[in-house]
Design a protein around this motif. Structure first.
Motif, PDB file in Angstrom:
ATOM      1  N   MET A   1       0.846  -1.163   0.000  1.00  0.00           N
ATOM      2  CA  MET A   1       0.000   0.000   0.000  1.00  0.00           C
ATOM      3  C   MET A   1       0.898   1.236   0.000  1.00  0.00           C
ATOM      4  N   LYS A   2       0.593   2.179  -0.828  1.00  0.00           N
ATOM      5  CA  LYS A   2       1.387   3.396  -0.941  1.00  0.00           C
ATOM      6  C   LYS A   2       0.778   4.478  -0.046  1.00  0.00           C
ATOM      7  N   TYR A   3       1.640   5.139   0.714  1.00  0.00           N
ATOM      8  CA  TYR A   3       1.185   6.213   1.583  1.00  0.00           C
ATOM      9  C   TYR A   3       1.298   7.540   0.864  1.00  0.00           C
ATOM     10  N   ILE A   4       0.338   8.411   1.134  1.00  0.00           N
ATOM     11  CA  ILE A   4       0.309   9.737   0.527  1.00  0.00           C
ATOM     12  C   ILE A   4       0.294  10.762   1.650  1.00  0.00           C
ATOM     13  N   ASN A   5       1.095  11.795   1.522  1.00  0.00           N
ATOM     14  CA  ASN A   5       1.115  12.866   2.501  1.00  0.00           C
ATOM     15  C   ASN A   5      -0.220  13.608   2.445  1.00  0.00           C
ATOM     16  N   ALA A   6      -0.862  13.756   3.586  1.00  0.00           N
ATOM     17  CA  ALA A   6      -2.171  14.410   3.648  1.00  0.00           C
ATOM     18  C   ALA A   6      -2.109  15.841   3.143  1.00  0.00           C
ATOM     19  N   ASN A   7      -0.976  16.521   3.337  1.00  0.00           N
ATOM     20  CA  ASN A   7      -0.843  17.904   2.873  1.00  0.00           C
ATOM     21  C   ASN A   7      -0.996  18.030   1.369  1.00  0.00           C
ATOM     22  N   VAL A   8      -0.733  16.948   0.660  1.00  0.00           N
ATOM     23  CA  VAL A   8      -0.795  16.969  -0.795  1.00  0.00           C
ATOM     24  C   VAL A   8      -2.241  16.872  -1.294  1.00  0.00           C
ATOM     25  N   ILE A   9      -3.097  16.153  -0.571  1.00  0.00           N
ATOM     26  CA  ILE A   9      -4.435  15.884  -1.121  1.00  0.00           C
ATOM     27  C   ILE A   9      -5.600  16.450  -0.309  1.00  0.00           C
ATOM     28  N   LEU A  10      -5.387  16.780   0.949  1.00  0.00           N
ATOM     29  CA  LEU A  10      -6.496  17.233   1.790  1.00  0.00           C
ATOM     30  C   LEU A  10      -6.440  18.735   2.038  1.00  0.00           C
ATOM     31  N   PRO A  11      -7.602  19.362   2.186  1.00  0.00           N
ATOM     32  CA  PRO A  11      -7.623  20.793   2.518  1.00  0.00           C
ATOM     33  C   PRO A  11      -7.080  21.027   3.929  1.00  0.00           C
ATOM     34  N   GLU A  12      -6.493  22.196   4.130  1.00  0.00           N
ATOM     35  CA  GLU A  12      -5.857  22.526   5.408  1.00  0.00           C
ATOM     36  C   GLU A  12      -6.835  22.408   6.579  1.00  0.00           C
ATOM     37  N   LYS A  13      -8.059  22.854   6.407  1.00  0.00           N
ATOM     38  CA  LYS A  13      -9.068  22.781   7.486  1.00  0.00           C
ATOM     39  C   LYS A  13      -9.330  21.338   7.903  1.00  0.00           C
ATOM     40  N   LEU A  14      -9.393  20.450   6.922  1.00  0.00           N
ATOM     41  CA  LEU A  14      -9.631  19.041   7.225  1.00  0.00           C
ATOM     42  C   LEU A  14      -8.436  18.447   7.963  1.00  0.00           C
ATOM     43  N   ILE A  15      -7.233  18.799   7.554  1.00  0.00           N
ATOM     44  CA  ILE A  15      -6.027  18.315   8.235  1.00  0.00           C
ATOM     45  C   ILE A  15      -6.023  18.788   9.683  1.00  0.00           C
ATOM     46  N   GLU A  16      -6.375  20.041   9.903  1.00  0.00           N
ATOM     47  CA  GLU A  16      -6.435  20.576  11.272  1.00  0.00           C
ATOM     48  C   GLU A  16      -7.447  19.812  12.116  1.00  0.00           C
ATOM     49  N   GLU A  17      -8.573  19.459  11.516  1.00  0.00           N
ATOM     50  CA  GLU A  17      -9.592  18.693  12.248  1.00  0.00           C
ATOM     51  C   GLU A  17      -9.085  17.297  12.586  1.00  0.00           C
ATOM     52  N   ILE A  18      -8.436  16.633  11.652  1.00  0.00           N
ATOM     53  CA  ILE A  18      -7.883  15.301  11.887  1.00  0.00           C
ATOM     54  C   ILE A  18      -6.800  15.350  12.960  1.00  0.00           C
ATOM     55  N   GLN A  19      -6.004  16.431  12.959  1.00  0.00           N
ATOM     56  CA  GLN A  19      -4.929  16.572  13.940  1.00  0.00           C
ATOM     57  C   GLN A  19      -5.440  16.665  15.373  1.00  0.00           C
ATOM     58  N   LYS A  20      -6.708  16.968  15.559  1.00  0.00           N
ATOM     59  CA  LYS A  20      -7.298  16.975  16.905  1.00  0.00           C
ATOM     60  C   LYS A  20      -7.352  15.549  17.463  1.00  0.00           C
ATOM     61  N   TYR A  21      -7.383  14.562  16.573  1.00  0.00           N
ATOM     62  CA  TYR A  21      -7.521  13.163  16.975  1.00  0.00           C
ATOM     63  C   TYR A  21      -6.211  12.389  16.879  1.00  0.00           C
ATOM     64  N   ILE A  22      -5.407  12.716  15.877  1.00  0.00           N
ATOM     65  CA  ILE A  22      -4.174  11.953  15.645  1.00  0.00           C
ATOM     66  C   ILE A  22      -3.164  12.845  14.934  1.00  0.00           C
ATOM     67  N   GLN A  23      -1.888  12.727  15.346  1.00  0.00           N
ATOM     68  CA  GLN A  23      -0.823  13.507  14.716  1.00  0.00           C
ATOM     69  C   GLN A  23       0.411  12.632  14.553  1.00  0.00           C
ATOM     70  N   GLY A  24       1.049  12.752  13.413  1.00  0.00           N
ATOM     71  CA  GLY A  24       2.307  12.061  13.174  1.00  0.00           C
ATOM     72  C   GLY A  24       2.193  10.550  13.096  1.00  0.00           C
ATOM     73  N   LYS A  25       1.023  10.021  12.854  1.00  0.00           N
ATOM     74  CA  LYS A  25       0.804   8.577  12.770  1.00  0.00           C
ATOM     75  C   LYS A  25       0.196   8.252  11.413  1.00  0.00           C
ATOM     76  N   TYR A  26       0.290   6.978  11.050  1.00  0.00           N
ATOM     77  CA  TYR A  26      -0.379   6.508   9.838  1.00  0.00           C
ATOM     78  C   TYR A  26      -1.828   6.216  10.173  1.00  0.00           C
ATOM     79  N   ILE A  27      -2.695   6.535   9.247  1.00  0.00           N
ATOM     80  CA  ILE A  27      -4.119   6.260   9.425  1.00  0.00           C
ATOM     81  C   ILE A  27      -4.642   5.629   8.136  1.00  0.00           C
ATOM     82  N   TYR A  28      -5.431   4.584   8.305  1.00  0.00           N
ATOM     83  CA  TYR A  28      -6.017   3.897   7.153  1.00  0.00           C
ATOM     84  C   TYR A  28      -7.439   4.400   6.962  1.00  0.00           C
ATOM     85  N   ILE A  29      -7.765   4.831   5.769  1.00  0.00           N
ATOM     86  CA  ILE A  29      -9.128   5.259   5.453  1.00  0.00           C
ATOM     87  C   ILE A  29      -9.711   4.200   4.529  1.00  0.00           C
TER      88      ILE A  29
END
Length: 87
Positions: free
Chosen positions: A1-29
């Motif tokens: 499975m290839k990992y993609i940096n969230a900064n490349v594909i997700l809007p900044e607001k969404l990244i900030e919201e996700i960071q409330k729950y998890i930071q610096g870890k891999y997450i499977y969607i």
């Protein structure tokens, strides 16, 4: 499975919201249920196993022993038995 940096594909607001729950870890969607493909459907391995198992059953009906089938198909005797005794 290839990992993609969230900064490349997700809007900044969404990244900030996700960071409330998890930071610096891999997450499977996971993929949506309607897009899900069963195991082996894409690679075709499921069909290959079905074909192989059919050949094993036919060989057994022709009189080839379980031990010889195990050698011929590079499988264990127990695996050959499981194949032969399933419908």
């Amino acid at each position: 499975m290839k990992y993609i940096n969230a900064n490349v594909i997700l809007p900044e607001k969404l990244i900030e919201e996700i960071q409330k729950y998890i930071q610096g870890k891999y997450i499977y969607i996971p993929i949506k249920k309607e897009n899900y493909k069963s195991w082996g459907a894409i690679s075709g391995i499921k069909q290959e196993y079905k074909n192989r198992n059919k050949k094993i059953k036919n060989d057994y009906k022709q009189g080839i022993s379980i031990e010889n089938l195990a050698q011929k198909y590079y499988l264990s005797v127990d695996t050959i038995r499981k194949i032969l005794y399933t419908k």
